[in-house]
Design a protein around this motif. Sequence first.
Motif, PDB file in Angstrom:
ATOM      1  N   MET A 210      81.000 -13.639  40.811  1.00 27.67           N
ATOM      2  CA  MET A 210      82.289 -14.093  40.303  1.00 27.67           C
ATOM      3  C   MET A 210      82.266 -15.612  40.098  1.00 27.67           C
ATOM      4  N   LEU A 211      82.841 -15.995  38.988  1.00 27.09           N
ATOM      5  CA  LEU A 211      82.893 -17.409  38.657  1.00 27.09           C
ATOM      6  C   LEU A 211      83.981 -18.091  39.493  1.00 27.09           C
ATOM      7  N   TYR A 212      83.768 -19.347  39.844  1.00 24.18           N
ATOM      8  CA  TYR A 212      84.793 -20.057  40.600  1.00 24.18           C
ATOM      9  C   TYR A 212      85.640 -20.913  39.656  1.00 24.18           C
ATOM     10  N   GLU A 213      86.865 -21.137  40.102  1.00 28.20           N
ATOM     11  CA  GLU A 213      87.800 -21.904  39.278  1.00 28.20           C
ATOM     12  C   GLU A 213      87.246 -23.297  38.982  1.00 28.20           C
TER      13      GLU A 213
ATOM     14  N   LEU B 216      84.767 -23.269  36.212  1.00 25.33           N
ATOM     15  CA  LEU B 216      85.427 -23.121  34.915  1.00 25.33           C
ATOM     16  C   LEU B 216      86.064 -24.450  34.498  1.00 25.33           C
TER      17      LEU B 216
ATOM     18  N   PRO C 165      93.998 -19.181  29.218  1.00 30.77           N
ATOM     19  CA  PRO C 165      92.696 -18.514  29.115  1.00 30.77           C
ATOM     20  C   PRO C 165      92.843 -16.996  29.191  1.00 30.77           C
ATOM     21  N   TYR C 166      91.915 -16.293  28.643  1.00 29.80           N
ATOM     22  CA  TYR C 166      91.953 -14.825  28.709  1.00 29.80           C
ATOM     23  C   TYR C 166      90.535 -14.266  28.697  1.00 29.80           C
ATOM     24  N   LEU C 167      90.448 -12.976  28.894  1.00 28.68           N
ATOM     25  CA  LEU C 167      89.129 -12.344  28.967  1.00 28.68           C
ATOM     26  C   LEU C 167      88.746 -11.826  27.583  1.00 28.68           C
ATOM     27  N   MET C 168      87.458 -11.972  27.276  1.00 28.17           N
ATOM     28  CA  MET C 168      86.997 -11.515  25.957  1.00 28.17           C
ATOM     29  C   MET C 168      86.915  -9.986  25.937  1.00 28.17           C
ATOM     30  N   GLU C 169      87.375  -9.426  24.850  1.00 28.32           N
ATOM     31  CA  GLU C 169      87.235  -7.979  24.665  1.00 28.32           C
ATOM     32  C   GLU C 169      86.442  -7.774  23.395  1.00 28.32           C
TER      33      GLU C 169
ATOM     34  N   ARG D  46      81.384 -10.495  31.880  1.00 31.75           N
ATOM     35  CA  ARG D  46      82.638 -10.701  31.172  1.00 31.75           C
ATOM     36  C   ARG D  46      82.753 -12.161  30.758  1.00 31.75           C
TER      37      ARG D  46
ATOM     38  N   PHE E  47      84.978 -15.512  29.551  1.00 28.86           N
ATOM     39  CA  PHE E  47      86.296 -16.143  29.618  1.00 28.86           C
ATOM     40  C   PHE E  47      86.473 -16.998  28.371  1.00 28.86           C
TER      41      PHE E  47
ATOM     42  N   ILE F 168      88.700 -19.878  26.619  1.00 25.77           N
ATOM     43  CA  ILE F 168      89.720 -20.892  26.877  1.00 25.77           C
ATOM     44  C   ILE F 168      90.038 -21.583  25.548  1.00 25.77           C
TER      45      ILE F 168
END
Lengths: 148, 717
Positions: free
Chosen positions: A1-4, A7, A31-35, A128, A130, A132
């Motif tokens: 998991m990426l840390y804040e 990012l 920011p949102y997750l790429m789909e 996944r 992110f 921005i």
Amino acid sequence: MLYEQELKTFVEGTTNFFEVAAQQPASIGSPYLMEGSPAVHEYTGVINISGKREGVVYFTAPKAMLTVLLMKMQENDFSHETMKDLVGEVANTISGNARRDFGRDFVISVPSVLSGEKPQIPQKPGVRSFIIPINWRSHSAKLIVSLT
Amino acid sequence: MTRAAGTARRRQLVTAAGLGTVLTVVMGAVLVMGFRLATNMRAGIGALQAASTLQTYPEEISRQLSTLRDRLEVRAYSGQALADLQGTVSRFDQKLNQLAGSHAADSPQLGRPLLLWHQYAPVLDPVVSFTGQPYVDSDTAGSSLSREGRAHYAAVKRAQLFASDSAGPLQAQLAALSATLQRSSSDAAARLRTLLLAGVLAALSLAGAAGYFQLTRSKHERAALEAQEQTRDILKTVREGLFLLDSEHHIGTVWSDALTRMFSRQDFAGLSFERLLKDLVPPATLTTATKYIKLLWGDRAHENLMKSINPLGQLEVKIDNGHGGRETRYLQFDFHRVMGQDGVKHVLCAVGDITSSVLLAHELEESQENASAQVDMMLGLLHVDPLQLVSFLDTADSSLKLVNTILKEPARTDAEFRKKLGGLFRELHGIKGEAQALNLKSIAGRVHTLEDMVSECKKKPELSGSDFLPMVLKLDELLAHLRSVREMAARLTALKDTAPGAAAMAAAAGAAAASGADAPGRSQPRVVEDLSPTLLAMAKRLAADNSKRFRLTLGGLADVPPSYAATIKDCIIQMLRNAAVHGIEPPEARRANTKQDIGLVSVHFRKNGDGYELVFEDDGAGIAAETLKAAAVRKQLISEQEAAEMDTRAAMALIFRPGFSTCEDVSMDAGRGVGMDIVARSVYALGGKIGVTTHPGRFTRFKIVLPAGRAASSAVA
């Protein structure tokens, strides 16, 4: 998991560029997750990362935004090569910021530049991404962080 | 080992220095004595030469006296003969006197010639002192001796007579003196030779000693160099940062290379320990560390005790990463006192970089927590109906997809960012409610954290995209967790293949797991699940969590049309949570109001004319309009004046306002003020109505009316 904080480092690297190069700060959208597959603009600067995290970070911007940016930078050359250089410069600033904050834990490549709206960006499967949004003046670019 | 070598080297150095001094003194003495001996020899040789020369004088004087006499007898010119005699006598006397005042004066052999000369000289004196005219010339007699000449002639004859008796002995005495002086010179030469030999031997010994000393020194220097090289190698290779602290807490001049790497600096010499840590640790830690170092210098401090209270056993520091940034590292400081004769001489400090171990421990701890959480989750999943679980996961996926869509909406202003928060709340609250209903604590907990983030954002005066960064990360984590739950559920279902209908459920779970984000949304028709077990389990958990006692009765839920299933479930869950938190009183409060200890909550769904009706009722505390108004004022949803003017009906409508809650604290079950807002929105979205009837202290009843047409069309669609 990426840390804040990780990012934030990439985001700051991007917004700093606008602040320094154009004396006009950029802001970020939510920011949102790429789909699905990545939607990129005409010019994309990519840095590959390995070490503690693996994957890619890339900054993709539309030609219009880069043109205005060049104008703000008192540039008169708006050629394809200059656009590529500029987007590469943004990627380089992101890379420098990451080196500063992450040190030896991250191995960061020299930035490469891709043009066109369907460039081949090597994505690590199962990771996944992110997205921005980077807003500057009326334009919007994207910073995409895709790291394990 | 090193100390023994040092002592031996010092001892050898002292011996060599002593020997060198002695030999130098001997050499000096030899040289001084040789100089004096040579000087004496030179004087002796001078005396010998003088004595040898003087030996010829008595004979010469005697011969010159004869010549003078002859000249006087033949009346010849005698002036020259007298002058020669005078010169010889004068030189003899002078030389003899010189000899008497020289090195030979000590010789007893000199006395006799001196004595004899002292007798001889007065005899010669009238002769040599003659200055008159010895002749008288006349024409008749020619030349004849004058009276002075006769006296002079007589003196010459007397002197000649004395000379004939004394010349021989005087010459012999002078020869004897010469012989004595020669022997003396030979003896001196022999002594000088011996002395020189001794000097040469001393010089050889000195050279030998110097050679030995040089050899020893070279050997020691080689050993010292080797020792230095070994020390350098150790300091270069050792992984700990090593250095010595003096009594002033300053670092010495030697340290290991690892220290340079750890602290990214090289200017350690003379640097105080306090300054070393000053910019790396918080002030409080620095103060503690400095105090501890001072304690180490106390003679009474017990080393093991000191080690046990070491505050720098695991120190988190921020160190320059060499790229202009700073990185977090974990260092372990060990202190060892170096004792001297007068107490603590130095403190040896060994610094270890334990970053990897600490991070590994953190990872291990995290992994253990994850493993434990997974076991809990698996045990929880065992009690969940597979169909309900799959249905929930599908719903959650769809909701989170919607959450991502909300985030994706372009936004630049505070208002645009703030608008997102309400939508996020509603979606997240729905997922949390269902997760709680299924007792999926790991999911409910994560969603609750995400809700907290949204809630924190609401409080900020100005919102920007950066405020959403932690949310999107948490959303990613939640999606990953849902994936793992789905995979685990599929595996559990596969394990239960002996249970009736297992194959179908496994297929459903597997298919859903494979479909991932493309799973059907909540608005799509799906298999109608039996809500009763879920709701009964949830009621039990809510009662336990809120220290309440109540019984839930359910009726008609099997008749819920598929298209209303999700909404009905969400509504019941929300109202059940409200009943547990706000409605049902604690047993003691119920007893005080002459009620049964165990409260009653009933849910009934039925067909009502053309549509459907859901009635939810609890025999709890009811809702007081004044309480609602006070809470709304407190939450700044309405002003005090508005509250005063508000009638009971309007006050009851506050329940359905976004952000309204009578709870001061946020918990897993209430306090955010989004629950009834969601219920109302869902009902309105289906074309339905919701109403509330209450009697303070007696009951609260919610009645939801849904149209039949939509249910039928949805079911057909």
